[in-house]
Design a protein around this motif. Structure first.
Motif, PDB file in Angstrom:
ATOM      1  N   CYS A  71      -3.909  24.134 -21.740  1.00 57.13           N
ATOM      2  CA  CYS A  71      -4.427  23.351 -22.857  1.00 57.13           C
ATOM      3  C   CYS A  71      -3.885  23.871 -24.188  1.00 57.13           C
ATOM      4  O   CYS A  71      -3.586  23.083 -25.086  1.00 57.13           O
ATOM      5  N   GLU A  72      -3.721  25.174 -24.327  1.00 58.20           N
ATOM      6  CA  GLU A  72      -3.184  25.739 -25.563  1.00 58.20           C
ATOM      7  C   GLU A  72      -1.723  25.356 -25.774  1.00 58.20           C
ATOM      8  O   GLU A  72      -1.273  25.206 -26.901  1.00 58.20           O
ATOM      9  N   ASN A  73      -0.973  25.195 -24.697  1.00 57.31           N
ATOM     10  CA  ASN A  73       0.448  24.870 -24.818  1.00 57.31           C
ATOM     11  C   ASN A  73       0.688  23.400 -25.122  1.00 57.31           C
ATOM     12  O   ASN A  73       1.795  23.026 -25.496  1.00 57.31           O
ATOM     13  N   TYR A  74      -0.306  22.545 -24.926  1.00 51.48           N
ATOM     14  CA  TYR A  74      -0.172  21.116 -25.196  1.00 51.48           C
ATOM     15  C   TYR A  74      -0.927  20.821 -26.490  1.00 51.48           C
ATOM     16  O   TYR A  74      -2.145  20.997 -26.568  1.00 51.48           O
ATOM     17  N   ALA A  75      -0.201  20.379 -27.525  1.00 56.04           N
ATOM     18  CA  ALA A  75      -0.763  20.259 -28.877  1.00 56.04           C
ATOM     19  C   ALA A  75      -2.006  19.374 -28.977  1.00 56.04           C
ATOM     20  O   ALA A  75      -2.992  19.778 -29.610  1.00 56.04           O
ATOM     21  N   PRO A  76      -2.023  18.151 -28.382  1.00 58.73           N
ATOM     22  CA  PRO A  76      -3.245  17.338 -28.515  1.00 58.73           C
ATOM     23  C   PRO A  76      -4.475  18.000 -27.877  1.00 58.73           C
ATOM     24  O   PRO A  76      -5.578  17.944 -28.426  1.00 58.73           O
ATOM     25  N   CYS A  77      -4.282  18.633 -26.745  1.00 56.42           N
ATOM     26  CA  CYS A  77      -5.400  19.309 -26.084  1.00 56.42           C
ATOM     27  C   CYS A  77      -5.884  20.492 -26.928  1.00 56.42           C
ATOM     28  O   CYS A  77      -7.090  20.721 -27.059  1.00 56.42           O
ATOM     29  N   ASP A  78      -4.943  21.223 -27.508  1.00 61.84           N
ATOM     30  CA  ASP A  78      -5.311  22.352 -28.362  1.00 61.84           C
ATOM     31  C   ASP A  78      -6.081  21.875 -29.586  1.00 61.84           C
ATOM     32  O   ASP A  78      -7.064  22.494 -29.992  1.00 61.84           O
ATOM     33  N   SER A  81      -9.569  20.782 -28.476  1.00 60.13           N
ATOM     34  CA  SER A  81     -10.396  21.915 -28.043  1.00 60.13           C
ATOM     35  C   SER A  81     -11.083  22.598 -29.229  1.00 60.13           C
ATOM     36  O   SER A  81     -12.163  23.158 -29.084  1.00 60.13           O
ATOM     37  N   GLU A  82     -10.449  22.542 -30.399  1.00 64.05           N
ATOM     38  CA  GLU A  82     -11.082  23.105 -31.586  1.00 64.05           C
ATOM     39  C   GLU A  82     -12.232  22.235 -32.079  1.00 64.05           C
ATOM     40  O   GLU A  82     -13.148  22.715 -32.726  1.00 64.05           O
ATOM     41  N   ILE A  83     -12.180  20.946 -31.764  1.00 69.39           N
ATOM     42  CA  ILE A  83     -13.203  20.020 -32.241  1.00 69.39           C
ATOM     43  C   ILE A  83     -14.353  19.891 -31.250  1.00 69.39           C
ATOM     44  O   ILE A  83     -15.522  20.052 -31.608  1.00 69.39           O
ATOM     45  N   ILE A  84     -14.025  19.594 -29.975  1.00 71.53           N
ATOM     46  CA  ILE A  84     -15.087  19.294 -28.998  1.00 71.53           C
ATOM     47  C   ILE A  84     -15.272  20.377 -27.954  1.00 71.53           C
ATOM     48  O   ILE A  84     -16.137  20.261 -27.101  1.00 71.53           O
ATOM     49  N   GLY A  85     -14.465  21.410 -27.984  1.00 69.08           N
ATOM     50  CA  GLY A  85     -14.591  22.488 -27.013  1.00 69.08           C
ATOM     51  C   GLY A  85     -13.502  22.397 -25.958  1.00 69.08           C
ATOM     52  O   GLY A  85     -12.938  21.330 -25.699  1.00 69.08           O
ATOM     53  N   PHE A  86     -13.218  23.520 -25.324  1.00 68.55           N
ATOM     54  CA  PHE A  86     -12.099  23.599 -24.388  1.00 68.55           C
ATOM     55  C   PHE A  86     -12.302  22.716 -23.169  1.00 68.55           C
ATOM     56  O   PHE A  86     -11.435  21.919 -22.806  1.00 68.55           O
ATOM     57  N   GLN A  87     -13.428  22.840 -22.501  1.00 74.60           N
ATOM     58  CA  GLN A  87     -13.624  22.134 -21.236  1.00 74.60           C
ATOM     59  C   GLN A  87     -13.618  20.617 -21.434  1.00 74.60           C
ATOM     60  O   GLN A  87     -13.007  19.887 -20.661  1.00 74.60           O
ATOM     61  N   ALA A  88     -14.258  20.141 -22.481  1.00 77.43           N
ATOM     62  CA  ALA A  88     -14.281  18.702 -22.750  1.00 77.43           C
ATOM     63  C   ALA A  88     -12.887  18.201 -23.107  1.00 77.43           C
ATOM     64  O   ALA A  88     -12.488  17.105 -22.686  1.00 77.43           O
TER      65      ALA A  88
END
Length: 97
Positions: A71-78, A81-88
């Motif tokens: 998730c950290e390596n893919y920009a949209p997921c990263d 993850s800062e907004i709604i949390g990693f798992q979501a």
């Protein structure tokens, strides 16, 4: 009768500085000093686990940690993850697996 409360208040005001003076000559940064043997009875270090377990955990990552790195390596997921949390964010981008 009216003089009694005034007399008690006056007595209290005059005796308060004598009682509350305490030890004002002692420096404040002195702290508490105890020797090492007594200190070690209160504070115990956590024992290390066996070395081969430590090497095992260094070699293999948990599934959650691998998902987090993906998730950290893919920009949209990263970003999400800062907004709604990693798992979501992971579930939203990559789907539930």
């Amino acid at each position: 009768m009216g003089n009694l409360p005034i007399l008690l208040l006056l007595t209290l005001v005059l005796t308060a500085p004598c009682c509350c003076e305490g030890d004002t000559n002692r420096p404040m940064d002195e702290g508490i000093k105890i020797n090492k043997k007594i200190a070690n009875t209160f504070v115990r270090r956590q024992k290390r686990s066996y070395p081969y377990y430590e090497r095992y955990y260094e070699m293999f990552k948990s599934p959650t940690e691998m998902k987090q790195e993906q998730c950290e390596n893919y920009a949209p997921c990263d970003y999400y993850s800062e907004i709604i949390g990693f798992q979501a964010a992971y579930d939203l981008i990559f789907g539930r697996t």
